[in-house]
Each structure stands twice: as C-alpha cells, then as structure tokens.
Enzyme design. Structure first.
Site, PDB file in Angstrom:
ATOM      1  N   THR A 219       0.710  -1.569   0.098  1.00  0.00           N
ATOM      2  CA  THR A 219      -0.134   0.001   0.422  1.00  0.00           C
ATOM      3  C   THR A 219       0.987   1.415   0.314  1.00  0.00           C
ATOM      4  O   THR A 219       0.432   2.342  -0.143  1.00  0.00           O
ATOM      5  CB  THR A 219      -0.778  -0.210   0.826  1.00  0.00           C
ATOM      6  OG1 THR A 219      -0.154   0.285   1.953  1.00  0.00           O
ATOM      7  CG2 THR A 219      -1.478  -1.494   1.219  1.00  0.00           C
TER       8      THR A 219
ATOM      9  N   SER B   7       6.051 -11.219  16.439  1.00  0.00           N
ATOM     10  CA  SER B   7       7.350 -11.264  15.252  1.00  0.00           C
ATOM     11  C   SER B   7       6.869 -11.665  13.461  1.00  0.00           C
ATOM     12  O   SER B   7       6.839 -10.993  13.194  1.00  0.00           O
ATOM     13  CB  SER B   7       8.265 -11.512  15.773  1.00  0.00           C
ATOM     14  OG  SER B   7       9.413 -11.635  14.430  1.00  0.00           O
TER      15      SER B   7
ATOM     16  N   HIS C 143       3.905  -9.724  12.028  1.00  0.00           N
ATOM     17  CA  HIS C 143       4.754  -9.158  11.527  1.00  0.00           C
ATOM     18  C   HIS C 143       5.397  -9.512   9.898  1.00  0.00           C
ATOM     19  O   HIS C 143       5.297  -8.718   8.979  1.00  0.00           O
ATOM     20  CB  HIS C 143       5.414  -8.080  12.360  1.00  0.00           C
ATOM     21  CG  HIS C 143       6.013  -6.586  11.711  1.00  0.00           C
ATOM     22  ND1 HIS C 143       7.208  -6.027  12.968  1.00  0.00           N
ATOM     23  CD2 HIS C 143       6.586  -5.738  10.698  1.00  0.00           C
ATOM     24  CE1 HIS C 143       7.699  -4.899  11.887  1.00  0.00           C
ATOM     25  NE2 HIS C 143       7.240  -5.554  11.263  1.00  0.00           N
TER      26      HIS C 143
ATOM     27  N   CYS D 292      -3.408   3.693   7.718  1.00  0.00           N
ATOM     28  CA  CYS D 292      -3.585   3.310   6.061  1.00  0.00           C
ATOM     29  C   CYS D 292      -5.202   2.028   6.509  1.00  0.00           C
ATOM     30  O   CYS D 292      -4.491   1.250   6.778  1.00  0.00           O
ATOM     31  CB  CYS D 292      -2.504   2.010   5.502  1.00  0.00           C
ATOM     32  SG  CYS D 292      -2.942   1.560   4.207  1.00  0.00           S
TER      33      CYS D 292
ATOM     34  N   CYS E 264      -4.660  -0.884   6.077  1.00  0.00           N
ATOM     35  CA  CYS E 264      -3.713  -1.975   6.755  1.00  0.00           C
ATOM     36  C   CYS E 264      -4.557  -2.679   7.537  1.00  0.00           C
ATOM     37  O   CYS E 264      -3.888  -3.241   8.875  1.00  0.00           O
ATOM     38  CB  CYS E 264      -2.459  -1.334   6.526  1.00  0.00           C
ATOM     39  SG  CYS E 264      -1.874  -0.861   5.311  1.00  0.00           S
TER      40      CYS E 264
HETATM   41  P1  FAD Z   1       8.855  -2.421   9.048  1.00  0.00           P
HETATM   42  O1  FAD Z   1       8.106  -3.591   8.688  1.00  0.00           O
HETATM   43  O2  FAD Z   1       7.962  -0.844   9.398  1.00  0.00           O
HETATM   44  O3  FAD Z   1       9.482  -2.509  10.567  1.00  0.00           O
HETATM   45  C1  FAD Z   1       9.848  -1.761  11.289  1.00  0.00           C
HETATM   46  C2  FAD Z   1      11.150  -2.124  12.835  1.00  0.00           C
HETATM   47  O4  FAD Z   1      10.958  -3.414  13.245  1.00  0.00           O
HETATM   48  C3  FAD Z   1      12.208  -2.800  11.174  1.00  0.00           C
HETATM   49  O5  FAD Z   1      12.963  -1.607  11.134  1.00  0.00           O
HETATM   50  C4  FAD Z   1      12.549  -3.992  12.292  1.00  0.00           C
HETATM   51  O6  FAD Z   1      13.716  -3.138  13.297  1.00  0.00           O
HETATM   52  C5  FAD Z   1      11.337  -4.802  13.266  1.00  0.00           C
HETATM   53  N1  FAD Z   1      11.360  -5.498  12.106  1.00  0.00           N
HETATM   54  C6  FAD Z   1      10.806  -5.159  11.123  1.00  0.00           C
HETATM   55  N2  FAD Z   1      10.517  -6.856  10.726  1.00  0.00           N
HETATM   56  C7  FAD Z   1      10.335  -7.762  12.691  1.00  0.00           C
HETATM   57  C8  FAD Z   1       9.854  -9.046  12.493  1.00  0.00           C
HETATM   58  N3  FAD Z   1       9.254  -9.728  11.780  1.00  0.00           N
HETATM   59  N4  FAD Z   1       9.508  -8.763  13.641  1.00  0.00           N
HETATM   60  C9  FAD Z   1      10.337  -8.639  14.373  1.00  0.00           C
HETATM   61  N5  FAD Z   1      10.603  -7.077  13.719  1.00  0.00           N
HETATM   62  C10 FAD Z   1      10.750  -6.974  13.180  1.00  0.00           C
HETATM   63  N6  FAD Z   1       2.335  -2.381   4.188  1.00  0.00           N
HETATM   64  C11 FAD Z   1       1.977  -2.999   3.413  1.00  0.00           C
HETATM   65  O7  FAD Z   1       2.494  -2.408   2.041  1.00  0.00           O
HETATM   66  N7  FAD Z   1       0.976  -3.269   3.232  1.00  0.00           N
HETATM   67  C12 FAD Z   1       0.198  -3.737   4.155  1.00  0.00           C
HETATM   68  O8  FAD Z   1      -0.819  -4.281   4.170  1.00  0.00           O
HETATM   69  C13 FAD Z   1       0.355  -3.327   5.379  1.00  0.00           C
HETATM   70  N8  FAD Z   1      -0.528  -3.734   6.886  1.00  0.00           N
HETATM   71  C14 FAD Z   1       0.275  -3.040   7.750  1.00  0.00           C
HETATM   72  C15 FAD Z   1      -0.178  -3.365   9.156  1.00  0.00           C
HETATM   73  C16 FAD Z   1      -0.234  -2.868  10.031  1.00  0.00           C
HETATM   74  C17 FAD Z   1      -0.996  -3.432  11.702  1.00  0.00           C
HETATM   75  C18 FAD Z   1       1.237  -2.426  10.127  1.00  0.00           C
HETATM   76  C19 FAD Z   1       1.462  -1.693  11.392  1.00  0.00           C
HETATM   77  C20 FAD Z   1       1.842  -2.128   9.185  1.00  0.00           C
HETATM   78  C21 FAD Z   1       1.273  -2.834   7.918  1.00  0.00           C
HETATM   79  N9  FAD Z   1       2.397  -2.068   7.019  1.00  0.00           N
HETATM   80  C22 FAD Z   1       2.017  -2.378   5.205  1.00  0.00           C
HETATM   81  C23 FAD Z   1       3.718  -1.472   6.505  1.00  0.00           C
HETATM   82  C24 FAD Z   1       4.676  -2.485   7.056  1.00  0.00           C
HETATM   83  O9  FAD Z   1       4.824  -3.251   7.646  1.00  0.00           O
HETATM   84  C25 FAD Z   1       5.544  -1.856   7.272  1.00  0.00           C
HETATM   85  O10 FAD Z   1       6.135  -0.674   8.298  1.00  0.00           O
HETATM   86  C26 FAD Z   1       6.360  -0.580   6.037  1.00  0.00           C
HETATM   87  O11 FAD Z   1       6.202  -1.071   5.300  1.00  0.00           O
HETATM   88  C27 FAD Z   1       8.137  -0.607   6.698  1.00  0.00           C
HETATM   89  O12 FAD Z   1       9.025  -1.143   6.257  1.00  0.00           O
HETATM   90  P2  FAD Z   1      10.181  -1.324   7.175  1.00  0.00           P
HETATM   91  O13 FAD Z   1      11.041  -2.367   6.482  1.00  0.00           O
HETATM   92  O14 FAD Z   1      10.896   0.278   7.408  1.00  0.00           O
HETATM   93  O15 FAD Z   1      10.025  -2.288   8.604  1.00  0.00           O
END
Ligand code: FAD
Length: 468
Positions: A189, A252, A255, A394, A397
C-alpha cells in the site's frame, strides 16, 4: 536418525562446524541460501521442522483453504474502520489510493449473513429474531418460549465471555460496514516510514513484556544501535518464560507475514492504463536476507512458522465444535452452505492429521496462581494490541491488521479456553463453547494469510534460485 541428532547436525552445519571440510573453499552463498539457509530444520520451542510444514501447507492445505475463503461466508467481513484510536489523537490518514477500502453495497451481501441476529443456523436465526422482536416490543422474559430463553441465555453468556483475547469490534455501530475481502486484498500500500514504525514500536515496546532498557535490534526509532544491543535482546528473550517468548514470536511472525505479502503483491507498474502487482525480489531481500538484515530476517521467518503452528493447533483443537450437526456456514443458500461445510470439515480433518502439532500444554502450566496471573497478563497485552489496530493510518492495513489480530486472538481463545478444556477432551462437541461468525471468519482468513505467506516463501525461494 533421532530428532536430537538431526537437530545437532543441522545446528553444526548452520554454524559452520560441519562443512564439506578440511579448509576447502566454500562456494559463495546464493541469494536463496542467504534468505533461507537458516530457515530450515527444527523450530525453537516446538518439535516441528520447517520442511514438514512447507510440504503439508503448500500441497495439501493451501489450495483447499483458498477455495473455502472464496465462498460468500468467508469473503464478507464486518468491520468498523472508523473507531477512534484510543491511545493518541494525531493519526495522519495516509490518503494513498492503495490504502482505500471499498465497503460493500448492502445488496451485495447475502441476507443470511446480514441478518443482525445471525448465529449458526436458520433455526438459531429464527429463535434469536423471535427474541429480539420480543425485546423490541418490551416483552418480558416470560413471554418467550422456553427454547428461546435458553438460546438467549446461551448467546448472552457467550457475548459476555471473559475468554476473549481481543477487544470486540463494535459491529452493531452504524459505522461498521461489510467489506468484501476478495476485492480488498492485502498487498503493498505504500504505508511506511515513522507512522508505520510508531505502530510496530508501540506493539513491541509496550506490549511484549519488554523492559525499556532492553533495545530491539535494528529499531529505526532508536539511534546508534550495535551488536551488543542485539546480544542483550536475544539473551533477554531466551531468559523469558516460554509464554512471554511465544508472545513476542507471535507478533514478530505476524509482522513478518504482513511484510511477505507486501513483497509478494508489490506495485510493480503504475500507469494510467493499468496497475501491475507481483513479486518484488529486492523488497523481499531487504527484509529477509540474512546478510542485509544482520541475521534478523531468517529469525523473523522462523517466527512466521511458529505463528503458523499455533493457529494450526487451534484449528485442530476446535474441530468438534464445527462437527456439531447444528453448525452451519449459514448464508441462506442451502446447497452452497452444505457444500462449504463439507469442504470446511475436509480441511479440518486434514489439519487434525498433521503429525507434529504444537503442544500448548507446556503453556500456563505449573503453579496455578502464577499460571493464571500470567495468562491474564498475556490476554490483556493481546487485547491492547487489537486496540492499537485502530491507530493504523492506512485503512487497508487497518482492515487486515484488525482481521489478523482478531483471528489470532480467536486461536488463543480456543487454545486456552477453560470451557473448551472442560467440555471437549475426548468426549465430543462442547455446547458451552461458542464462536461468533466474526470470530470464525477472522480465524480462517487469518490462517489463510499465514498459509499464503508460507506458500509465498516457496515462490520467493524459486525466484531467488535464478539469481546469484
Ligand atoms: P517495518 O516493517 O516497519 O518494521 C519496523 C522495524 O521493526 C524494522 O526496522 C525492524 O527493526 C523491526 N522488524 C521488522 N520486521 C520484524 C519482525 N518480523 N519481527 C521483529 N521485528 C521486526 N504495508 C503494506 O504495504 N501493506 C499492508 O497491508 C500493511 N499492513 C500493515 C499493518 C500494520 C498493522 C502495520 C503496523 C503496518 C502495515 N504495513 C503494511 C506497513 C509495513 O508493515 C511496514 O511497516 C512498512 O513497509 C515499512 O517497513 P520497514 O522496512 O521500514 O520496517
């Protein structure tokens, strides 16, 4: 070979103590190995291995589950996406087109599903309607038939259940709407950056039993982290009791699953003529490659398998509830409903036959008082997480976040419900234990998401094998 020996050899290979040996030059790791070589063998805290899950899921379960989730009963989910965030005021709605959710027109949803008083079957429906009508007319309880009174009592008891791990969505609110999940798929998204990090941060920092002094590795909202934080984090995690460690691993895993989906259905092309969605290998590697993520990616994928096992076990445990003759996947279309129930039971029996189910009896065991306190903490933390979903900026999401936390909450309710334990050991179906349609739809759709993630890992493994 015994499982322990298999594990030991797998471990020694993984840490490089058993190689092809004697100072030989190792070939460079391929891209596929860098994401997946550590995602194999036995999972911590379980007696199951990744390969068994892959085979079982990808070839036996996934296709049938997809078919079930396309049916009317499972595709329409009622949700209130307008609930205010209970924790802070400044939610910036991201306003991206791909975050929009298209609710259903009321004539799209089958009447059997829409019926406000829907429970399980036409009979139950009629009983509740009779009761609600009496209530609307101000009738006192004595005016209801004995059967109706019994039904009302049962549903009220159920609705007041203290077994719930999730804050129930107020689906009676005028703001709640039906959403067709097939028309609003979970995919990329563009929701990212500090707003998304804030949500994940609150979830991990405030709800995973973590003291503030312990820092999560690679947390983008904490500056200047190094290897020592990572070591402290994992020794803290290992030192936790199994339940608290499981809690972190479930979150996790969820996520990881969300991030697998957005990498597998990424927006690859966006022209005024068409949008194209598909696998984005670079996105996947950035999130899960062992080297690019300093070993974090493969750990997260293992947590996803852990989550899979927990939901799988819950489904296997609740089979007798769905086997009850009066249980229907009621939409009002008799033939279709009967066919779907058959498919549902086929899937559940397949799940029951899985040879290496997670043993939830190791949870909340020991001293009764302490175990109950721990269970209550676990439940309250999880409820908090379900409330945080109302803060996701969003809407798409938020929809899938709410559905998946409700589904996982339902799985936990099944695993740890006293009623289920009391009523259904070997003796057959329980008439005390109930699930609402919302819980059933979210349980199966949430599991469908994790099952799809496991299948997508195979797709990514194949795609990565073609690059070096
Ligand atoms: P993020 O995924 O935001 O993670 C933040 C930090 O958490 C990372 O830097 C890392 O340190 C840690 N981390 C990452 N993964 C894990 C893990 N598996 N276990 C433990 N720690 C971890 N985006 C979409 O495009 N489509 C969606 O449907 C969508 N749904 C979402 C639903 C929710 C409830 C939330 C909160 C977010 C959603 N997002 C979605 C956003 C997506 O999950 C990420 O937050 C975004 O893509 C940014 O990713 P990032 O690489 O910066 O790290």
């Amino acid at each position: 070979m015994g499982r322990r020996w298999g594990f030991l050899i797998g471990f020694l290979v993984a840490v490089g103590l058993l190689g092809s040996g004697h100072g030989e030059q190792q070939p460079p790791e391929t891209a596929a190995q860098r994401c997946f070589c550590q995602v194999s063998g036995y999972l911590d805290d379980c007696t199951c291995d990744v390969e068994t899950i892959d085979k079982f899921n990808n070839y036996r379960l996934f296709p049938r589950l997809q078919k079930l989730l396309e049916s009317d009963y499972f595709r329409y989910y009622k949700v209130n996406l307008k609930r205010p965030c209970p924790f802070w005021n400044d939610i910036s709605q991201c306003g991206r087109r791909d975050c929009a959710v298209k609710p259903c027109h009321s004539d799209e949803v089958p009447d059997g599903i829409k019926s406000a008083s829907y429970k399980y079957s036409e009979e139950a429906n009629n009983l509740i309607e009779e009761c609600e009508q009496a209530e609307r007319l101000g009738a006192v309880n004595e005016s209801l038939s004995e059967e109706t009174q019994k039904a009302v009592l049962q549903w009220t008891k159920h609705d007041d259940s203290s077994d719930n791990f999730c804050e129930a969505d107020d689906i009676q609110s005028p703001d709640a709407e039906y959403v067709d999940l097939l028309l609003n798929p979970e995919r990329y998204t563009g929701y990212k950056g500090p707003d998304a990090w804030k949500i994940w941060n609150v979830i991990y920092e405030e709800n995973c039993f973590k003291p503030q002094t312990i820092k999560r590795p690679l947390n983008p909202l904490a500056s200047g982290q190094g290897k020592s934080e990572e070591n402290t984090f994992y020794s803290w995690l290992e030192g936790l009791c199994v339940e608290k460690r499981a809690f972190y691993r479930l979150i996790s895993g969820l996520h990881a699953s969300i991030n697998v989906h957005l990498s597998a259905r990424y927006l690859l092309q966006d022209t005024w003529l068409e949008k194209k969605w598909g696998h984005n290998i670079t996105e996947f590697q950035q999130r899960f490659d062992g080297i690019l993520t300093e070993g974090e990616g493969p750990r997260r994928l293992k947590n996803l398998y852990f989550l899979y096992l927990i939901e799988l076990r819950a489904l296997s445990k609740v089979v007798p509830f769905f086997e009850r003759p009066d249980f229907q996947l009621f939409t009002g279309n008799k033939d279709q409903d009967a066919e779907n129930k058959m498919l549902l039971l086929e899937i559940l029996h397949e799940i029951k036959s899985f040879p290496l189910h997670f043993d939830e009896n190791s949870f909340f065991a020991g001293n009764k008082k302490e175990a109950n306190k721990l269970k209550e903490d676990f439940r309250l933390h999880f409820r908090n997480i379900s409330r945080i979903m109302d803060c996701v900026g969003c809407l798409k999401c938020r929809l899938w976040g709410k559905l998946q936390t409700q589904g996982l909450g339902t799985a936990l309710k099944i695993l740890f419900s006293e009623k289920l334990i009391a009523d259904m050991p070997e003796s057959g179906p329980s008439y005390e234990f109930h699930l609402t349609r919302q819980e059933i739809v979210s349980l199966f759709n949430a599991f469908g998401r994790i099952s799809t993630s496991v299948k997508e890992l195979e797709n990514f493994r194949n795609l990565l094998q073609n690059i070096h």
